[in-house]
Design a protein around this motif. Sequence first.
Motif, short mmCIF file in Angstrom:
data_model
loop_
_atom_site.label_atom_id
_atom_site.label_comp_id
_atom_site.label_asym_id
_atom_site.label_seq_id
_atom_site.Cartn_x
_atom_site.Cartn_y
_atom_site.Cartn_z
N ILE A 1 0.66 -1.39 -0.01
CA ILE A 1 -0.09 -0.03 0.07
C ILE A 1 1.01 1.20 -0.13
N ASN A 2 1.83 1.24 0.77
CA ASN A 2 2.60 2.60 1.03
C ASN A 2 3.46 2.83 -0.21
N VAL B 1 1.15 8.26 -5.44
CA VAL B 1 0.26 9.34 -5.24
C VAL B 1 0.89 10.37 -4.99
N GLN B 2 1.97 10.44 -3.93
CA GLN B 2 2.52 11.51 -3.47
C GLN B 2 3.43 12.40 -4.73
N GLU B 3 4.05 11.25 -5.40
CA GLU B 3 4.93 11.82 -6.49
C GLU B 3 4.10 12.55 -7.79
N LYS B 4 2.93 11.75 -8.00
CA LYS B 4 1.93 12.57 -8.87
C LYS B 4 1.52 13.94 -8.59
N PHE B 5 1.40 14.14 -7.18
CA PHE B 5 0.94 15.47 -6.84
C PHE B 5 1.90 16.28 -6.00
N TYR C 1 -10.55 2.56 -2.00
CA TYR C 1 -9.79 2.04 -2.87
C TYR C 1 -9.31 0.81 -2.31
N ASP C 2 -8.85 -0.24 -2.97
CA ASP C 2 -7.87 -1.34 -2.44
C ASP C 2 -6.39 -0.80 -2.85
N GLY C 3 -5.98 -0.54 -1.78
CA GLY C 3 -4.44 -0.16 -1.87
C GLY C 3 -3.62 -0.90 -2.42
N THR C 4 -3.80 -2.26 -2.38
CA THR C 4 -2.79 -3.33 -2.69
C THR C 4 -3.10 -3.29 -4.26
N ASN C 5 -4.10 -2.82 -4.98
CA ASN C 5 -4.47 -3.14 -6.46
C ASN C 5 -3.93 -1.80 -6.96
N GLU C 6 -3.05 -2.02 -8.11
CA GLU C 6 -2.58 -0.87 -8.94
C GLU C 6 -3.57 -0.14 -9.72
N ARG C 7 -4.40 -1.04 -10.28
CA ARG C 7 -5.54 -0.26 -11.08
C ARG C 7 -6.42 0.52 -10.07
N ASP C 8 -6.79 0.13 -9.00
CA ASP C 8 -7.77 0.72 -7.91
C ASP C 8 -7.07 2.20 -7.73
N MET C 9 -5.49 2.03 -7.55
CA MET C 9 -4.90 3.20 -7.17
C MET C 9 -4.78 4.13 -8.12
N ASN C 10 -4.88 3.67 -9.58
CA ASN C 10 -4.72 4.61 -10.67
C ASN C 10 -6.29 5.37 -10.64
#
Length: 221
Positions: free
Chosen positions: A99-100, A106-110, A196-205
């Motif tokens: 998850i982290n 997310v941090q880098e994107k924003f 969102y499921d933090g372990t799922n890359e698509r969900d985090m997208n």
Amino acid sequence: MRPQQTLVLGLILLVPVLAFLFLKSFGTNRYALPTFLPDRVDSAQVAGKWQRDTVYHQIGDFRLASQSGREVTETELRNKGLYVANFFFSTCTVDCPRINSQLVRVQEKFRQEPRVRLASFSVDPEHDSVNVLARYAEEYGAIAGKWFFLTGDKAAVSRLSTQDFRLPAPSGSGTGIVHSSEVFLIDRAGHVRGRYDGTNERDMNRLITEIEVLLYTYDHQ
């Protein structure tokens, strides 16, 4: 040029103009984020008619210590725009690192967007002291003032996870407090606007996309 030919030419030239006007008028992005955690349904009389309106839960205020030792409140996290929240503990070796790692994205994107912040709440505050969280935050490259790793009174964190974020109560967890892979998007009114499921890359997208949608609504109200 014959009248018929003139008419046809005029129609050909008119089509792109009409298409542009149509797209400008009706092609506006109407994608809107849902709001989660309904509290109740209220009724109000408007123009002589009764209307029903759902009242959504707001995350309650809290005051917890961050990895720097400075106390952070819920109001501070959301007063500029929004924040992303999750629950973890530093000795977790399976889901939490995954998850982290997604939250790093997310941090880098924003990174340059001050309205976006991240808050990771330790569900094991008895172990996760400020010093422990400082080392943990450094491991993931958390930007000071951007990504907060928070710890505090065990009862306060438990209330936050189960009553405010409405995660299920723990059942036999070693930490005694609920642990979840779920990630939340909180808007500036304190409402949950995404889960969102933090372990799922698509969900985090999807989280990244929906943060952009929420920021767009703030800019174009």
